[in-house]
Scaffold this motif. Sequence first.
Motif, PDB file in Angstrom:
ATOM      1  N   LEU A 300      22.384 -73.309   3.181  1.00 41.89           N
ATOM      2  CA  LEU A 300      21.124 -73.390   2.930  1.00 41.89           C
ATOM      3  C   LEU A 300      20.705 -74.886   2.442  1.00 41.89           C
ATOM      4  N   ALA A 301      21.755 -75.568   2.342  1.00 45.78           N
ATOM      5  CA  ALA A 301      21.438 -77.109   2.176  1.00 45.78           C
ATOM      6  C   ALA A 301      22.707 -77.731   2.141  1.00 45.78           C
ATOM      7  N   MET A 302      22.535 -78.864   2.526  1.00 49.93           N
ATOM      8  CA  MET A 302      24.091 -79.663   2.748  1.00 49.93           C
ATOM      9  C   MET A 302      23.642 -81.352   2.658  1.00 49.93           C
ATOM     10  N   SER A 303      23.908 -81.761   1.477  1.00 50.15           N
ATOM     11  CA  SER A 303      23.264 -83.311   0.989  1.00 50.15           C
ATOM     12  C   SER A 303      24.555 -84.134   0.634  1.00 50.15           C
ATOM     13  N   PHE A 304      24.431 -85.379   1.093  1.00 52.84           N
ATOM     14  CA  PHE A 304      25.475 -86.378   0.464  1.00 52.84           C
ATOM     15  C   PHE A 304      24.936 -87.561   0.472  1.00 52.84           C
ATOM     16  N   LEU A 305      25.449 -88.455  -0.405  1.00 52.62           N
ATOM     17  CA  LEU A 305      25.204 -89.970  -0.481  1.00 52.62           C
ATOM     18  C   LEU A 305      26.432 -90.647  -0.521  1.00 52.62           C
ATOM     19  N   PRO A 306      26.603 -91.883   0.355  1.00 50.52           N
ATOM     20  CA  PRO A 306      25.418 -92.411   1.200  1.00 50.52           C
ATOM     21  C   PRO A 306      25.562 -91.663   2.348  1.00 50.52           C
ATOM     22  N   ASP A 307      24.065 -91.515   2.760  1.00 52.79           N
ATOM     23  CA  ASP A 307      23.826 -90.724   4.101  1.00 52.79           C
ATOM     24  C   ASP A 307      23.402 -91.761   5.062  1.00 52.79           C
ATOM     25  N   HIS A 308      22.779 -91.193   6.259  1.00 49.19           N
ATOM     26  CA  HIS A 308      22.496 -91.873   7.410  1.00 49.19           C
ATOM     27  C   HIS A 308      21.111 -92.457   7.527  1.00 49.19           C
ATOM     28  N   ASP A 309      20.740 -93.566   7.830  1.00 48.58           N
ATOM     29  CA  ASP A 309      19.551 -94.249   8.085  1.00 48.58           C
ATOM     30  C   ASP A 309      19.238 -94.179   9.441  1.00 48.58           C
TER      31      ASP A 309
END
Length: 633
Positions: A300-309
């Motif tokens: 449902l969600a997959m989030s992380f930091l640092p991410d892609h710009d």
Amino acid sequence: MTSLPSQSQLRRDRPLFHRMMVATCLLSLGFSAVAWRLYDLHIKRSPRLSELASRKFREERVLPAHRGSILDQGGRYLAYDEEVFELRTNRVHLNELPTVKPCLARVRGTSVRELTRGLSDAAILDAYHEHVAQALAAKTGRTREDMLGVLKSSEPVQVLLHKLDDEQAADWRDYLTALHIKGVYVLPAVERQYPAHNRLALLVGGMEEGKGGAFGIEKSREDLLHGIAGSVVIERDKFGRELPLYRGEMKEPVHGRDIHLTVDLPIQDAVDNILARASQTWKPGKIMAVVTEVTTGSVLAMSFLPDHDRALASKPGATSWKNLAIYEPYEPGSTFKIVAFTAALDLRKLNPDERIDCHWGHYTDPVFKASLTDVKKMSVVPARDVFTYSSNVGTYKVYKKVGQTAFIDYTRRFGIGRPTGIDLPGESRGYFNEGRWSNTTHSRMPMGYEVKVTPLQMALAYGAIANGGLLMKPRLIDRITGEGGRVEQVVEPEVAGQVCSGRTAQVMRELLKNVVAKGTGTRAQIEGIEVAGKTGTSQRYDPELVVGHNKDGSPRKGGYRRDQWITSFAGFAPADDPKIACVIVVDNPKASDPAEIGGGKVAAPIFAEIVSETLKQLSVRPQRPLALQGGAQ
């Protein structure tokens, strides 16, 4: 009988005869020359001349196929093709005298005959290129020299401007017509758009010029997304105008299919925002979160930091290219203790009420000589309290009941050490020590050391406990649709394996509920919703840490830092009717007081906030207090 001509008559007719012979010879030579020319043009040089004519007057125009769109679970676009226009050169028309001469004559206000009298063919081409270069330079802002280099290039086609909209395309067409320019055209093209911008960038993926999908879903499902371009052959007259009557057979393009993901963009946005705030608070090196649906394995969600710009993607080293949720495994610490307890319960070598001596938090194994310590000092307590308060000593004794062989078997059952099979490139299989065990491995691996997992693997592992012991394969694609939104395929949930019995899973759910209710995970509590989960805190391994020196005097690197930690929380909710599983990993959080760093203090509150928001989005309402359900029974 006719008499023969006399000698005098022959003498008088001889000049006429000579003239007739000469005329006959001339006519024969003329017809021979015409015949030879016809042979030369139509037979001997026909293939080459036909090719030249085709290059000059015939053009195969590509009809671009639209690449399939990528949408979230609710039908919101994450990637789609948009029709735009490009300004392109055509080398043949730019160097074709029948096309160039009339254009230059109009520019100079003269006739083609007068132009040809005053200039050679080479001079005409140079003058036309100069005119076009100045016109293009004035409107594009580039230099005349730069434009001349483009016009004189040997490349068949060069793109001068990308991404022109309808208004800009019309403006350029009028501009080229007003200045009598042929060989530079405004033509339709397709541009990939990502309306979600940097959100889900490494999951959705991107494109690489001429190669299709470069990463993410764009790459892994290139077979579904890419279309097959069509074509049509058109013919032009000597002035470059299309002749519609001579248009060839059109081959219609086959457009790619659309992919609907299981990811829900509002949930993803909520998780992104929560992680961003947590990152500002704890200043970690990395922070990751995965939310899955328990019964289907849907992400449902997959989030992380640092991410892609995406804006920095063309600059090497300027942005992250790692999907940390699947790419970079970590040592899970105490969240991994579910393996030892699940194995012991499933093999019936442990009862939750069985009492275990935790030696007041200090224990040294008499065989392996491995020392263990606990944060909470306990004596002889039930096995359920060992798990609730995350006793390392007690967990080690539970592991000893299981044994090395069975423990490795259950580690595999939870999906550790192998890829989950998610529809994304670059997934790590994780790692665990399967055979070369040292004395410390026996005491450290049950506590989550010498094993590495990805956040996705851990979310699925806890989802298996919530799902009655069934480990699900991660489900990232919900359905595939064709033209007109017609559903061509629904990706059904898939069971990856059976971790344990349903009875064992039920007991483990009770143990995980106790952790949140009164143990190390109380900060994961959500008002009105019962939560089950486990905290994790592990020392951070640093491959550059100098831990000694080799015999040759060189530094020996690689060790666990005492001042850096990986904190995590894994669990599911609602505990008795699980809907979602969630894992939070905070790598190297910073705090003024080191005592504030731990899975229960750092990761658990983030988990509670994400799970609470996700359940709201899924319309899972908090349970009302008993007094509001009709009073005391």
